[in-house]
Design an enzyme around this catalytic site. Structure first.
Site, mmCIF file in Angstrom:
data_model
loop_
_atom_site.group_PDB
_atom_site.id
_atom_site.type_symbol
_atom_site.label_atom_id
_atom_site.label_comp_id
_atom_site.label_asym_id
_atom_site.label_seq_id
_atom_site.Cartn_x
_atom_site.Cartn_y
_atom_site.Cartn_z
ATOM 1 N N HIS A 123 13.051 -7.148 -1.019
ATOM 2 C CA HIS A 123 11.630 -7.685 -0.785
ATOM 3 C C HIS A 123 11.429 -7.687 0.891
ATOM 4 C CE1 HIS A 123 8.762 -10.696 -0.313
ATOM 5 N NE2 HIS A 123 8.220 -10.429 -1.306
ATOM 6 N N ASP A 200 19.297 -13.713 -0.906
ATOM 7 C CA ASP A 200 18.065 -14.149 -1.135
ATOM 8 C C ASP A 200 18.038 -14.485 -2.662
ATOM 9 O OD1 ASP A 200 15.463 -14.106 -1.883
ATOM 10 O OD2 ASP A 200 14.735 -12.167 -1.210
ATOM 11 N N GLN A 203 14.737 -15.095 -6.630
ATOM 12 C CA GLN A 203 14.487 -14.672 -8.113
ATOM 13 C C GLN A 203 15.688 -15.026 -9.072
ATOM 14 O OE1 GLN A 203 11.688 -13.635 -9.284
ATOM 15 N NE2 GLN A 203 10.608 -12.782 -7.669
ATOM 16 N N LYS A 226 8.385 -20.537 -7.182
ATOM 17 C CA LYS A 226 8.871 -19.752 -8.409
ATOM 18 C C LYS A 226 9.611 -20.426 -9.448
ATOM 19 C CE LYS A 226 9.287 -15.703 -5.280
ATOM 20 N NZ LYS A 226 7.988 -14.792 -5.610
ATOM 21 N N CYS A 366 5.783 -6.246 -2.748
ATOM 22 C CA CYS A 366 6.541 -6.333 -1.163
ATOM 23 C C CYS A 366 7.786 -5.619 -1.242
ATOM 24 C CB CYS A 366 6.577 -8.012 -1.096
ATOM 25 S SG CYS A 366 5.089 -8.909 -0.658
HETATM 26 N N1 C6P Z 1 8.370 -12.270 -4.498
HETATM 27 C C1 C6P Z 1 6.799 -11.075 -6.213
HETATM 28 O O1 C6P Z 1 5.882 -11.009 -6.625
HETATM 29 P P1 C6P Z 1 8.101 -16.396 -0.881
HETATM 30 O O2 C6P Z 1 6.903 -15.475 -0.618
HETATM 31 O O3 C6P Z 1 8.719 -16.781 0.513
HETATM 32 O O4 C6P Z 1 8.067 -17.593 -1.516
HETATM 33 O O5 C6P Z 1 9.239 -15.375 -1.503
HETATM 34 C C2 C6P Z 1 9.562 -14.102 -0.707
HETATM 35 C C3 C6P Z 1 10.438 -13.392 -1.918
HETATM 36 C C4 C6P Z 1 11.801 -13.017 -1.427
HETATM 37 N N2 C6P Z 1 12.626 -12.633 -2.031
HETATM 38 C C5 C6P Z 1 12.301 -12.300 -3.256
HETATM 39 C C6 C6P Z 1 13.362 -11.673 -4.224
HETATM 40 C C7 C6P Z 1 11.067 -12.422 -3.773
HETATM 41 O O6 C6P Z 1 10.521 -11.905 -4.857
HETATM 42 C C8 C6P Z 1 10.001 -12.905 -3.119
HETATM 43 C C9 C6P Z 1 8.580 -13.223 -3.469
HETATM 44 C C10 C6P Z 1 6.824 -12.235 -5.183
HETATM 45 O O7 C6P Z 1 7.892 -10.482 -6.228
HETATM 46 C C11 C6P Z 1 5.793 -12.578 -4.113
HETATM 47 S S1 C6P Z 1 5.486 -10.853 -3.113
#
Ligand code: C6P
Length: 411
Positions: A123, A200, A203, A226, A366
């Protein structure tokens, strides 16, 4: 296992009809999850009965707010098996947690010639902060490639992970390919070359049991929104010695021990990294989300999603000209399936599905380098699952995709 229909009733937002009067089918939990009533009620209760600033006032409500805020930290520590609550730092989201590492650890530890290793399936949140850190320090960012079937290319790992690598960062589960990465093995390989590891887990923590001590990673990040919790709060977990060695991220109240006009000294963990009034109600909501997930059982959550994913992979593979991204086997994947439906732009797919009350995400999710440089796509459509997703909903998704093909005269 749990009763999916009963779980679904815990989510007030899912019990309202879509404007089309069709049932609302939410297949976008990977972007942001819905919230069970228990989370909403915990936050309401906080504002109605416990609200004040934390760690400051010597009065009943401030004590109460401090207790629930620190209580939430303890719940989260237990949830990911952190050895101590002080190793849980509250941030705004996973993105801010990754930036915190880039602006603190990376800024003071990296020099020209050093390498940061990330992967081709990340991401943007796990790419851009490292590019910025490289700019600040003269280090270089490298990307571990992926194989044609959507796994990290481990055959090339030794060429990329070398003594020059000072930090190795990777996602536990890809938000596009769904790939579950072998995190323990990757951490061990990094350790062998003396690199620190940043995972990270945005997910993965919401969807399966995570044990940071078993993984043995140095740092790990995730987002509350999430995992059934509110927006506005995320988590950085770190090994104590790493966190203690890192300079603060932001300056202000709470993060200091002593301030004089000549300079300041820093507070102990975790407060060194929590400048200003923290997201107190959000921590309470996240704590309630953790309670809710624990009641379901994270093993059950994981099994439910694996069975839904297996069902979705099989059902979607029957749709003509639909190409599924990522590994073929459900047990190698988290609870999401991104796909390309030949002849229909992903945004049109999402629009047609929305007319049927089905929410999916369309775009680059993203992950532009992954889409453009590795998959040869500008975007994809993605359905993602959680505790309330049923096989009936997958059937409706498939039916709606057939309708999209008919509307585009592809069938
Ligand atoms: N992915 C998706 O629709 P934030 O925005 O900081 O809560 O999470 C960022 C992020 C970081 N790593 C991974 C693997 C992610 O999937 C995400 C967020 C969402 O896939 C929103 S773009």
């Amino acid at each position: 296992m749990f009763d999916v229909q009963k779980v679904r009733r815990d989510f007030p937002i899912l019990n309202q009809p879509h404007p089309s009067q069709k049932p609302l089918i939410y297949l976008d939990s990977a972007a942001s999850s819905q919230k069970p009533a228990a989370v909403i009620e915990a936050m309401n209760h906080y504002y109605q009965a416990q609200n004040a600033n934390v760690h400051r006032g010597i009065h009943y409500l401030s004590d109460e707010a401090t207790n629930v805020y620190e209580g939430a930290r303890k719940k989260i520590a237990d949830f990911i098996r952190s050895p101590a609550p002080e190793q849980i730092i509250f941030t705004r989201n996973a993105t801010e947690a990754l930036n915190l590492i880039a602006y603190t650890w990376a800024r003071v530890n990296l020099n020209p010639g050093d390498e940061i290793l990330t992967t081709a399936m990340e991401h943007h949140a796990n790419v851009v902060p490292w590019q910025m850190a490289a700019e600040m320090t003269g280090a270089t960012v490298r990307f571990l490639p992926i194989t044609a079937d959507g796994h990290l290319d481990l055959a090339q790992l030794d060429q990329y992970l070398t003594r020059k690598t000072k930090l190795f960062t990777f996602t536990a589960v890809s938000n596009v390919l769904g790939t579950i990465n072998p995190v323990e093995k990757l951490v061990e390989k990094a350790r062998a070359v003396g690199a620190i590891t940043v995972i990270d887990a945005a997910q993965s923590v919401p969807h399966a049991p995570v044990d940071v001590q078993a993984i043995n990673c140095d740092l790990l990040v995730f987002s509350s929104h999430k995992m059934l919790g509110p927006t506005g709060i995320g988590v950085l977990y770190g090994k104590r010695e790493i966190l203690e060695s890192m300079p603060p991220f932001m300056g202000g109240g709470d993060m200091i021990r002593r301030v004089t006009s000549q300079g300041s000294t820093w507070n102990e963990l975790p407060y060194k990294f929590e400048a200003g009034t923290p997201p107190i109600a959000e921590a309470v909501g996240l704590g309630a989300a953790v309670d809710y997930l624990n009641q379901l059982g994270m093993d059950n959550v994981h099994h439910h999603e694996q069975s839904i994913t297996a069902y979705a992979l099989e059902s979607l593979s029957e749709v003509p000209d639909l190409h599924i991204l990522g590994p073929k086997a459900a047990h190698e994947r988290g609870g999401l399936v991104a796909f390309d439906l030949k002849g229909i732009h992903p945004h049109d797919v999402a629009q047609i599905l929305d007319d049927d009350g089905i929410a999916i995400r369309a775009g680059h999710h993203c992950a532009m380098p992954l889409h453009k440089e590795h998959l040869g796509l500008n975007s994809s459509a993605r359905a993602s699952f959680y505790v309330h997703t049923s096989t009936d909903e997958i059937d409706m998704l498939v039916r709606s995709l057939y309708r999209a093909r008919r509307l585009f005269r592809l069938a």
